[in-house]
Design an enzyme around this catalytic site. Structure first.
Site, PDB file in Angstrom:
ATOM      1  CB  SER A 267     -39.732   4.927 -51.626  1.00  0.00           C
ATOM      2  OG  SER A 267     -38.403   5.361 -51.398  1.00  0.00           O
TER       3      SER A 267
ATOM      4  CG  HIS B 251     -40.579   3.142 -47.826  1.00  0.00           C
ATOM      5  ND1 HIS B 251     -40.827   2.032 -47.033  1.00  0.00           N
ATOM      6  CD2 HIS B 251     -39.309   3.001 -48.282  1.00  0.00           C
ATOM      7  CE1 HIS B 251     -39.753   1.248 -47.040  1.00  0.00           C
ATOM      8  NE2 HIS B 251     -38.828   1.812 -47.787  1.00  0.00           N
TER       9      HIS B 251
ATOM     10  CG  ASP C  70     -35.907   3.791 -48.725  1.00  0.00           C
ATOM     11  OD1 ASP C  70     -36.528   4.129 -49.749  1.00  0.00           O
ATOM     12  OD2 ASP C  70     -36.068   2.686 -48.162  1.00  0.00           O
TER      13      ASP C  70
ATOM     14  CG  MET D 206     -30.088   4.266 -47.040  1.00  0.00           C
ATOM     15  SD  MET D 206     -29.749   4.300 -48.818  1.00  0.00           S
ATOM     16  CE  MET D 206     -31.381   3.861 -49.436  1.00  0.00           C
TER      17      MET D 206
ATOM     18  CG  HIS E 151     -36.241   0.216 -45.424  1.00  0.00           C
ATOM     19  ND1 HIS E 151     -36.049   0.072 -46.783  1.00  0.00           N
ATOM     20  CD2 HIS E 151     -35.523  -0.779 -44.843  1.00  0.00           C
ATOM     21  CE1 HIS E 151     -35.246  -0.945 -46.998  1.00  0.00           C
ATOM     22  NE2 HIS E 151     -34.914  -1.486 -45.846  1.00  0.00           N
TER      23      HIS E 151
ATOM     24  CG  MET F  45     -31.806  -0.012 -45.688  1.00  0.00           C
ATOM     25  SD  MET F  45     -32.133   0.556 -47.360  1.00  0.00           S
ATOM     26  CE  MET F  45     -33.243   1.912 -47.007  1.00  0.00           C
TER      27      MET F  45
ATOM     28  CG  MET G 216     -34.560  -5.229 -48.760  1.00  0.00           C
ATOM     29  SD  MET G 216     -35.427  -3.676 -49.002  1.00  0.00           S
ATOM     30  CE  MET G 216     -34.382  -2.879 -50.206  1.00  0.00           C
TER      31      MET G 216
ATOM     32  CG  ASP H 250     -38.041  -0.905 -50.439  1.00  0.00           C
ATOM     33  OD1 ASP H 250     -37.546  -0.500 -49.366  1.00  0.00           O
ATOM     34  OD2 ASP H 250     -38.048  -0.234 -51.486  1.00  0.00           O
TER      35      ASP H 250
HETATM   36  C1  DX5 Z   1     -33.413   0.663 -51.702  1.00  0.00           C
HETATM   37  C2  DX5 Z   1     -34.615   1.544 -51.487  1.00  0.00           C
HETATM   38  C3  DX5 Z   1     -35.446   1.588 -52.766  1.00  0.00           C
HETATM   39  C4  DX5 Z   1     -36.557   2.599 -52.739  1.00  0.00           C
HETATM   40  C5  DX5 Z   1     -37.564   2.401 -53.848  1.00  0.00           C
HETATM   41  O1  DX5 Z   1     -32.580   0.712 -50.588  1.00  0.00           O
HETATM   42  O2  DX5 Z   1     -35.366   1.044 -50.385  1.00  0.00           O
HETATM   43  O3  DX5 Z   1     -35.932   0.301 -52.982  1.00  0.00           O
HETATM   44  O4  DX5 Z   1     -37.225   2.459 -51.543  1.00  0.00           O
HETATM   45  O5  DX5 Z   1     -36.903   2.164 -55.025  1.00  0.00           O
HETATM   46  P1  DX5 Z   1     -37.628   2.294 -56.469  1.00  0.00           P
HETATM   47  O6  DX5 Z   1     -37.265   3.658 -56.960  1.00  0.00           O
HETATM   48  O7  DX5 Z   1     -37.052   1.172 -57.266  1.00  0.00           O
HETATM   49  O8  DX5 Z   1     -39.108   2.149 -56.256  1.00  0.00           O
HETATM   50 ZN    ZN Z   2     -36.990   1.046 -48.476  1.00  0.00          ZN
END
Ligand code: DX5
Ligand code: ZN
Length: 219
Positions: free
Chosen positions: A15, A40, A42, A44, A73, A75, A144, A178
């Site tokens: 990620s 990955h 993320d 948002m 992903h 969100m 999650m 994740d």
């Molecule tokens: C939360 C994110 C995190 C990220 C990875 O919304 O999706 O989970 O991908 O987080 P860590 O740093 O805990 O691997």
């Molecule tokens: Zn994620």
């Protein structure tokens, strides 16, 4: 196409959320060098979750410098608005949350119509029944293991039961986890049945990212 009648192997999905966002070219190179198969993203929107990260333009920017499989992903409150944008930007998997404002079946169909893999995600507080209806249709279930919004959070062990329940219901589907995945929690989630491990902090903060990815893969 899912449930390919074989037990899925372990995949590491790095990620970028907690990587050095000031140098995504270097981040992409580090991920390729680490042997992590997926990258990955993320995404948002400051609406579905408090935080705002980035849009499809970041995938356009990174694509020329990455050999990884692009794992998105979402969100976001309205995932339908993003599917075509991310598909055009090089996404190869798009995962959306059942808690967002969407028609999951229609969204899976749209993602498949664009030739991408479709993932369905639930937050830690959402009952596992939230993903069960899509087992025969989606390619991957994301359970999650932290509250969506930020990297670097602590793993929520209560999510292990949900992973087990999905694996029991679907022996051949990809199950992604994740949040808070590291050398200690990787064994727990794999034991429960997860095979796609998203990790950000653990990988990017390690001195040897390849060794860290192997530690997760072999946990
Ligand atoms: C939360 C994110 C995190 C990220 C990875 O919304 O999706 O989970 O991908 O987080 P860590 O740093 O805990 O691997
Ligand atoms: Zn994620």
């Amino acid at each position: 196409m899912n449930n390919t009648e074989k037990i899925p192997g372990t995949i590491i999905s790095a990620s970028i959320l907690n990587s050095d966002l000031s140098d995504l070219r270097e981040t992409a190179r580090r991920v390729d060098e680490s042997g992590s198969e997926w990258l990955h993203f993320d995404v948002m929107d400051g609406n579905f979750v408090e935080n705002i990260t980035f849009g499809s333009s970041v995938l356009h920017a990174v694509k020329p410098f990455s050999k990884a499989f692009f794992d998105v992903h979402l969100m976001v409150r309205l995932p339908e608005r993003q599917i075509k944008l991310f598909a055009d930007a090089g996404a190869q998997n798009i995962t959306f949350h059942t808690e967002s404002e969407c028609d999951p079946e229609a969204l899976i169909d749209e993602i498949h119509s664009l030739g991408l893999r479709a993932g369905v995600a639930i937050k830690p507080g959402t009952d596992v029944s939230g993903v069960m209806p899509y087992i025969g249709k989606a390619d991957m279930m994301l359970i999650m293991t932290v509250e969506p919004g930020y990297g670097g959070q602590g793993f929520i062990p209560e999510t292990l039961g949900k992973i087990k329940a999905v694996r029991e219901a679907a022996p051949y589907i990809d199950i992604q986890v994740d949040g808070g995945i590291n050398d200690k929690t990787a064994a727990l989630v794999k034991e429960a049945g997860a095979n796609v491990l998203v990790a950000g902090t653990y990988l990017f903060r390690s001195d040897d990212m390849h060794k860290a990815a192997d530690t997760l893969r072999n946990a």
